[in-house]
Design an enzyme around this catalytic site. Structure first.
Site, PDB file in Angstrom:
ATOM      1  N   CYS A  52       0.914  -1.709   0.124  1.00 16.57           N
ATOM      2  CA  CYS A  52       0.042   0.016   0.199  1.00 16.57           C
ATOM      3  C   CYS A  52       0.766   1.352   0.214  1.00 16.57           C
ATOM      4  O   CYS A  52       0.294   2.436  -0.758  1.00 16.57           O
ATOM      5  CB  CYS A  52      -1.057  -0.063   1.047  1.00 16.57           C
ATOM      6  SG  CYS A  52      -2.381  -1.137   1.150  1.00 16.57           S
ATOM      7  N   ARG A  88     -19.686   9.886   0.490  1.00 16.11           N
ATOM      8  CA  ARG A  88     -21.382  10.030   0.240  1.00 16.11           C
ATOM      9  C   ARG A  88     -21.455   9.807   1.470  1.00 16.11           C
ATOM     10  O   ARG A  88     -21.422   9.949   2.675  1.00 16.11           O
ATOM     11  CB  ARG A  88     -22.001   8.470   0.198  1.00 16.11           C
ATOM     12  CG  ARG A  88     -21.232   6.895   0.538  1.00 16.11           C
ATOM     13  CD  ARG A  88     -21.816   5.919  -0.002  1.00 16.11           C
ATOM     14  NE  ARG A  88     -21.255   4.579   1.259  1.00 16.11           N
ATOM     15  CZ  ARG A  88     -19.973   4.311   0.928  1.00 16.11           C
ATOM     16  NH1 ARG A  88     -19.286   4.744  -0.530  1.00 16.11           N
ATOM     17  NH2 ARG A  88     -19.669   2.671   1.552  1.00 16.11           N
ATOM     18  N   HIS A 141      -8.976   3.595  -1.644  1.00 12.50           N
ATOM     19  CA  HIS A 141      -7.636   3.261  -1.738  1.00 12.50           C
ATOM     20  C   HIS A 141      -7.016   2.796  -2.452  1.00 12.50           C
ATOM     21  O   HIS A 141      -7.415   1.530  -2.531  1.00 12.50           O
ATOM     22  CB  HIS A 141      -7.707   1.907  -0.593  1.00 12.50           C
ATOM     23  CG  HIS A 141      -6.331   2.102   0.317  1.00 12.50           C
ATOM     24  ND1 HIS A 141      -5.019   2.828  -0.677  1.00 12.50           N
ATOM     25  CD2 HIS A 141      -5.649   0.964   1.241  1.00 12.50           C
ATOM     26  CE1 HIS A 141      -4.213   1.819  -0.073  1.00 12.50           C
ATOM     27  NE2 HIS A 141      -4.621   1.093   0.250  1.00 12.50           N
ATOM     28  N   CYS A 201       0.159   2.740   6.524  1.00  5.70           N
ATOM     29  CA  CYS A 201       0.691   0.426   6.899  1.00  5.70           C
ATOM     30  C   CYS A 201       0.230   0.363   5.826  1.00  5.70           C
ATOM     31  O   CYS A 201       0.193   0.812   4.316  1.00  5.70           O
ATOM     32  CB  CYS A 201      -0.596  -0.121   7.572  1.00  5.70           C
ATOM     33  SG  CYS A 201      -2.675   0.465   7.075  1.00  5.70           S
TER      34      CYS A 201
END
Length: 382
Positions: free
Chosen positions: A89, A212, A338, A368
């Protein structure tokens, strides 16, 4: 030591799974932000020394060194190379680090750094599942060495998020409230136009699709992701498609090309933690960065910590005791999405814009990463 400057940063809107960017080829998706970056800076593309792009699951349309492909699709000259980075990530944040390190070493002057991820077409963990489908062994968890050290327990981000929630005593209510706040902040930021300058439109798509209006009844009715757990989909990051790109320059390049930097990279580091808990490394990584710089969180005007799960940010906050008004002030991945390999560059783009809009000086980014790792970058707005 030579300085590394952020000349500019730009991103596409973040598309939701199956949304407005779902049919865009990964190479074209990455090229969109690179092309926008070159247009905005006016820099000679032929003067770029390298292109470093983060990407996870480099299979299918993301295979074959997508950094190089994105650059060529963007119209960049063929003599400029590219390399693809996978720190899970944190891939795009690591791409920024590598670019800045190249500049600070004196071996490069202009580097394009960024990330791209097309999750609608290539689902998370595709590289691992594809290998299994082809009859190859499962990934690292079947390694005799791994089994000897860590056993045969499940290794997954969902388990890690649950482990963190349990260890730090974070309740479902805590995480649901955090998730709602993420959406609330993101919606307000969009309504106030705070993302407008950082987004390069893709056709008619000018805004992120993830945020949203929270529906508390729906949130409270969601099942947990693991039986007996606390984590639900509402408190996890969204599956997304996007790209982002930054131009990193040396002091010499700034002078030679008449560039005006927006920020200086003050600190870069990366640390590791428990690979089974996986998502806790931002805690020791942030401590390490603050120790190395002699700074405190009170000096940091804005923090971007990736909202892989609400428990990650809340555990970090329990340990570091920050002013939460300064943490993800425009919402995070729970609302904005993400796109794995692109998020590190998206966060930096948003962080830089926020510092400029608020007059802040110092920004810190951490996230992370698979394997129990975390990058930290501290920038100074100029």
């Amino acid at each position: 030591m030579p300085e590394a400057y952020i000349v500019d940063a730009v991103r596409t809107p973040v598309g939701k799974r199956g949304g407005g960017l779902a049919e865009v080829h990964p190479a074209d998706l990455g090229a969109l932000s690179i092309r926008a970056l070159l247009d905005r800076t006016g820099v000679d593309p032929g003067a770029v020394d390298d292109v470093v792009v983060g990407n996870v699951d480099s299979v299918g349309g993301q295979a074959g060194d997508i950094a190089r492909t994105c650059w060529l699709v963007a119209g960049g000259p063929e003599h400029v190379p590219g390399t693809t980075v996978d720190r899970q990530c944190g891939s795009a944040q690591q791409a920024i680090h590598f670019a800045a390190q190249g500049v600070m070493s004196g071996t490069q002057d202009l580097v394009v750094a960024g990330g791209v991820q097309q999750m609608s077409q290539i689902p998370i963990s595709s590289a691992m599942t594809l290998a299994a489908d082809l009859g190859f062994p499962d990934p690292f968890t079947t390694s005799p060495g791994w089994l000897a050290r860590y056993g045969d327990g499940e290794v997954s981000q969902f388990r890690g998020a649950e482990m963190i929630a349990e260890r730090w005593g974070i309740t479902r209510d805590d995480m649901e409230e955090f998730a709602v706040e993420s959406h609330t902040r993101a919606l307000k930021a969009a309504a106030d136009g705070r993302f407008d300058a950082e987004i390069a439109a893709v056709g008619d798509m000018t805004r992120d699709e993830g945020p949203r209006e929270p529906n508390w009844d729906k949130i409270r009715s969601l099942p947990t992701l693991v039986e007996g757990g606390r984590i639900t989909a509402a408190m996890a990051s969204q599956i997304s498609d996007a790209s982002a790109a930054l131009l990193i320059a040396s002091e010499q390049a700034v002078a030679d090309h008449g560039l005006t930097p927006r920020a200086r990279i003050h600190h870069m580091s990366v640390r590791g933690d428990d690979p089974l808990m996986m998502l806790s490394a931002p805690i020791p990584a942030t401590r390490h960065a603050l120790e190395r710089t002699g700074m405190t969180l009170d000096q940091i005007d804005a923090v971007e910590i990736n909202e892989a799960f609400a428990s990650v940010v809340l555990a970090w906050a329990k340990e570091l005791d920050p002013d939460m008004e300064r943490v993800n002030p425009n919402g995070g991945a729970i609302a904005l999405g993400h796109p794995l390999g692109a998020t590190g560059a998206r966060l930096m783009t948003t962080l830089l814009g926020h510092l400029e809009q608020t007059g802040g000086r110092w920004g810190l980014q951490t996230m992370c990463e698979g394997g129990g790792q975390a990058n930290v970058t501290i920038i100074e707005r100029l």
